[in-house]
Design an enzyme around this catalytic site. Structure first.
Site, PDB file in Angstrom:
ATOM      1  N   ARG A 104       0.886  -1.097   0.184  1.00 35.96           N
ATOM      2  CA  ARG A 104      -0.035  -0.050  -0.082  1.00 35.96           C
ATOM      3  C   ARG A 104       1.011   1.469   0.041  1.00 35.96           C
ATOM      4  NH1 ARG A 104      -5.486   1.342   3.626  1.00 35.96           N
ATOM      5  NH2 ARG A 104      -6.157   0.095   1.963  1.00 35.96           N
ATOM      6  N   HIS A 131      -7.206   0.670  -6.619  1.00 33.94           N
ATOM      7  CA  HIS A 131      -7.445  -0.245  -5.405  1.00 33.94           C
ATOM      8  C   HIS A 131      -8.279  -1.366  -5.763  1.00 33.94           C
ATOM      9  CE1 HIS A 131      -7.881  -1.179  -1.191  1.00 33.94           C
ATOM     10  NE2 HIS A 131      -8.511  -0.234  -0.920  1.00 33.94           N
ATOM     11  N   GLN A 134     -10.114  -3.894  -3.350  1.00 31.63           N
ATOM     12  CA  GLN A 134     -11.360  -3.646  -2.796  1.00 31.63           C
ATOM     13  C   GLN A 134     -12.467  -3.807  -4.168  1.00 31.63           C
ATOM     14  OE1 GLN A 134     -12.303  -2.051   0.243  1.00 31.63           O
ATOM     15  NE2 GLN A 134     -14.193  -2.489  -0.539  1.00 31.63           N
ATOM     16  N   ASP A 219     -17.198   7.202  -2.370  1.00 30.91           N
ATOM     17  CA  ASP A 219     -15.772   7.054  -1.534  1.00 30.91           C
ATOM     18  C   ASP A 219     -15.638   8.374  -0.876  1.00 30.91           C
ATOM     19  OD1 ASP A 219     -13.621   6.192  -0.189  1.00 30.91           O
ATOM     20  OD2 ASP A 219     -12.464   6.148  -2.087  1.00 30.91           O
ATOM     21  N   CYS A 259     -16.354   1.684   0.118  1.00 36.56           N
ATOM     22  CA  CYS A 259     -15.438   0.805   0.680  1.00 36.56           C
ATOM     23  C   CYS A 259     -15.055   1.004   2.048  1.00 36.56           C
ATOM     24  CB  CYS A 259     -14.176   1.067  -0.381  1.00 36.56           C
ATOM     25  SG  CYS A 259     -13.418   2.908  -0.272  1.00 36.56           S
ATOM     26  N   ARG A 287     -13.583  -8.800   1.312  1.00 38.57           N
ATOM     27  CA  ARG A 287     -12.221  -8.397   1.248  1.00 38.57           C
ATOM     28  C   ARG A 287     -11.390  -9.683   1.453  1.00 38.57           C
ATOM     29  NH1 ARG A 287     -10.214  -3.326   1.368  1.00 38.57           N
ATOM     30  NH2 ARG A 287      -8.113  -4.384   0.650  1.00 38.57           N
TER      31      ARG A 287
HETATM   32  N1  NVA Z   1      -9.930   6.591  -1.691  1.00 35.10           N
HETATM   33  C1  NVA Z   1      -9.546   6.087  -0.242  1.00 35.10           C
HETATM   34  C2  NVA Z   1      -9.740   4.759  -0.088  1.00 35.10           C
HETATM   35  C3  NVA Z   1      -9.630   4.286   1.278  1.00 35.10           C
HETATM   36  C4  NVA Z   1      -9.832   2.627   1.351  1.00 35.10           C
HETATM   37  C5  NVA Z   1      -8.271   6.590  -0.004  1.00 35.10           C
HETATM   38  O1  NVA Z   1      -7.313   6.530  -1.105  1.00 35.10           O
HETATM   39  O2  NVA Z   1      -7.912   7.022   1.186  1.00 35.10           O
HETATM   40  N1   CP Z   2     -11.286  -0.166   2.160  1.00 31.42           N
HETATM   41  C1   CP Z   2      -9.993  -0.274   2.664  1.00 31.42           C
HETATM   42  O1   CP Z   2      -9.111  -0.501   2.083  1.00 31.42           O
HETATM   43  O2   CP Z   2      -9.977   0.080   3.791  1.00 31.42           O
HETATM   44  P1   CP Z   2      -8.597   0.210   4.799  1.00 31.42           P
HETATM   45  O3   CP Z   2      -8.137   1.661   4.422  1.00 31.42           O
HETATM   46  O4   CP Z   2      -8.978   0.216   6.346  1.00 31.42           O
HETATM   47  O5   CP Z   2      -7.735  -0.928   4.736  1.00 31.42           O
END
Ligand code: NVA
Ligand code: CP
Length: 303
Positions: A104, A131, A134, A219, A259, A287
């Site tokens: 990540r 992502h 997800q 989101d 998500c 997930r």
């Molecule tokens: N779009 C959000 C998703 C978090 C799971 C982010 O990147 O923070």
């Molecule tokens: N939806 C998702 O990826 O959640 P987290 O940021 O908690 O991993």
């Protein structure tokens, strides 16, 4: 043989997703029945987090344990990655000590460079641009509730972020149509959409984008890494909340997905996310199941 990675949704064909989805059904059923499923005995997953996480960490870590393997958590704060060790070096070292790696991070270029120097499969656990894990869980959740997603209509209301770009790729792979409504100034970056992707339509009005759709999804307005833009975004996204009025424009049996984590009163009303059309808890749980199938496929191929 070339190593198979999952760096963006379009890395898999429809046929591969269909296999992973079938396998997910089996893995989920066994999990619910407390039947062991130790196909990854003695395998080790390394998880590299440069951003926060609850669901991604938990689902990958629990999933590896449930398959008989182990998961190791590394973050930028207390690994050498935070002190400037090149990702190419980190990838070579990590991929000699473990069997599969989840990353990540910020730019997609970072995970692409990491994968280029890895001896083992690399999975995208979220980048600024994508992502895919997800959206795989989301597609699985739709199919679980409503059957095939091919030919369906899905509304994306909000930011042109990592989730949207993965949804755009999923629309092309699975053959559904995305209605996209983003506030002015936060539009889709054409460089992040495949040239031949005709599986989406842009709507100026978020309410119109919800018209007749089978699924509404949104989101956060401010993704991780963009926090300094938050106050400007709150102003620009005014009107982009998914509320009861927008859900009323969709099909009567339309689902709502997010998500998570969510901000009630910003991108979604409490009535919608906690209401009868919302499947966000199934989406979060899935997930775990889809990623177990994904890890197994990347490590063992078709069984
Ligand atoms: N779009 C959000 C998703 C978090 C799971 C982010 O990147 O923070
Ligand atoms: N939806 C998702 O990826 O959640 P987290 O940021 O908690 O991993």
């Amino acid at each position: 043989m070339a190593i198979k990675h999952f760096l963006q949704f379009s890395d898999f064909t429809l046929d591969e997703f269909e296999y992973v989805i079938d396998r997910t059904r089996l893995i989920k059923r066994k999990f619910k029945n407390y039947e062991p499923h130790h196909t990854l005995l003695d395998r080790t997953l390394v998880m590299v987090f440069e951003k926060n996480s609850t669901r991604t960490r938990l689902s990958f870590e629990a999933g590896m344990h449930q398959m008989g393997g182990a998961a190791i958590y590394l973050n930028t704060r207390d690994s050498q990655l935070g002190r400037g060790e090149p990702v190419e070096d980190a990838a070579q070292v990590m991929s000699r000590m473990c069997d599969i790696i989840m990353v990540r991070t910020f730019g997609q270029d970072i995970i692409d460079r990491f994968a280029a120097f890895s001896r083992v499969p690399v999975v995208n656990g979220l980048t600024n641009e994508h992502h895919p894990c997800q959206v795989l869980a989301d597609v699985y959740t739709y199919i679980e509730h409503r059957g095939s997603i091919a030919g369906r209509k899905v509304a994306w209301i909000g930011d042109a972020n990592n989730m949207l770009y993965s949804w755009l790729q999923a629309a092309q792979v699975f053959g559904f149509h995305l209605h996209v409504s983003t506030p002015r100034g936060y539009d889709i970056d054409p460089a992040l959409v495949a040239p031949g992707n005709s599986n989406y339509t842009v709507f100026a009005s978020p309410s119109d984008a919800c018209g007749g759709v089978d699924l509404v999804t949104t989101d956060v307005w401010t993704s991780m890494g963009f926090e300094e833009e938050n106050s400007a975004r709150v102003k620009a996204f005014d009107g982009w909340i998914v509320d009861e009025a927008k859900m009323a424009r969709a099909q009567p049996d339309a689902l709502f997905m997010h998500c998570l984590p969510a901000h009630r009163g910003e991108e979604v009303s409490a009535g919608v996310i906690d209401g009868p059309q919302s499947v966000v808890w199934d989406e979060a749980e899935n997930r775990l199941h889809v990623q177990k199938a994904l890890l197994e496929y990347l490590l063992l191929g078709r069984l």
